[in-house]
Design a protein around this motif. Structure first.
Motif, PDB file in Angstrom:
ATOM      1  N   THR A  15     -54.187  24.777   7.219  1.00  0.00           N
ATOM      2  CA  THR A  15     -54.322  24.223   8.574  1.00  0.00           C
ATOM      3  C   THR A  15     -53.955  22.741   8.577  1.00  0.00           C
ATOM      4  O   THR A  15     -53.116  22.285   9.361  1.00  0.00           O
ATOM      5  N   ASP A  57     -56.927  36.606  -8.301  1.00  0.00           N
ATOM      6  CA  ASP A  57     -56.720  35.947  -9.603  1.00  0.00           C
ATOM      7  C   ASP A  57     -55.536  34.991  -9.523  1.00  0.00           C
ATOM      8  O   ASP A  57     -54.669  35.138  -8.660  1.00  0.00           O
ATOM      9  N   ARG A 142     -62.437  34.279  -5.606  1.00  0.00           N
ATOM     10  CA  ARG A 142     -61.488  33.159  -5.468  1.00  0.00           C
ATOM     11  C   ARG A 142     -62.215  31.818  -5.585  1.00  0.00           C
ATOM     12  O   ARG A 142     -61.685  30.867  -6.147  1.00  0.00           O
TER      13      ARG A 142
END
Ligand code: AP5
Length: 188
Positions: A15, A57, A142
């Motif tokens: 963003t 990953d 993550r």
């Protein structure tokens, strides 16, 4: 302007990276977008990337470097770049720094977006584009991968004196204003 975006998944790198690129009129190079595009087009590279992306990953460093570095060099001709999602490991940062030295270019700032973990989880869960890696389980993974492999870059770039720490919890426009004020000072 040459800027690296650093921060956990959902912090707002994409963003804010797009907004920075637009303000300073330089290309926005997003490793994640590039990889998702390869997957969507079902290229041979995309087939290799898919497993890593879906699991949350890291893609192996050599593959990442082979896909990104040429684009960074090419973007120099357009007056700089905003790198979003790269470098993401110390070996990537060291390899990028070497290429940058040889080409006599270097990042002016590393924008580090800080957001509490619970806000990150909400943002990823609320994202409308249905990314395969936004499920709660993969998003958690993550974040772990970020903490283990990417967060150490904070020290690496702090030692180089180019870290700009930004509280990225406020609304998008407010975060942009804070970033622009800091980058204007660096550029000016
Ligand atoms: P990548 O695409 O880079 O994903 P990420 O780092 O996990 O980041 P996200 O895109 O999820 O979040 P973001 O920080 O960009 O936030 P965003 O602006 O979208 O990488 C994906 C995968 O590719 C990796 O898991 C890995 O497999 C692989 N990969 C990529 N690069 C790699 C590399 N260099 N090496 C190895 N592997 C690599 O915002 C998130 C949401 O929050 C949006 O809905 C947005 O609208 C909202 N939002 C943003 N800011 C605010 C705000 N201030 N207030 C409220 N909502 C906000």
């Amino acid at each position: 302007m040459r800027v690296i975006m650093l921060g956990p998944p959902g912090a707002g790198k994409g963003t804010q990276g797009e907004r920075i690129a637009s303000r300073y009129d330089v290309p926005h190079i997003s490793s994640g977008e590039l990889f998702r595009d390869e997957v969507a087009r079902q290229t041979e590279t995309g087939k290799r990337l898919r497993t890593y992306l879906e699991a949350g990953d890291l893609v192996p460093d050599d593959l990442v470097l082979s896909l990104i570095m040429d684009r960074v060099i090419a973007a120099e001709a357009d007056g700089g770049w905003v790198l979003d999602g790269f470098p993401r490991t110390l070996p990537q940062a060291q390899a990028a720094a070497k290429v940058a030295r040889d080409a006599e270019i270097s990042a002016q700032a590393v924008v580090y977006l800080e957001v509490p973990a619970e806000v990150l989880a909400e943002r990823l869960a609320g994202r409308g584009e249905n990314r395969a890696d936004d499920t709660a389980q993969v998003a958690r993974h993550r974040l772990e991968v970020f903490t283990e492999h990417t967060r150490p870059l904070l020290d690496y770039y702090t030692q180089r004196g180019i870290i700009v720490r930004i509280d990225a919890s406020p609304p998008v426009d407010a975060v942009s204003e804070t970033i622009f004020a800091a980058l204007d000072r660096i550029e000016g």
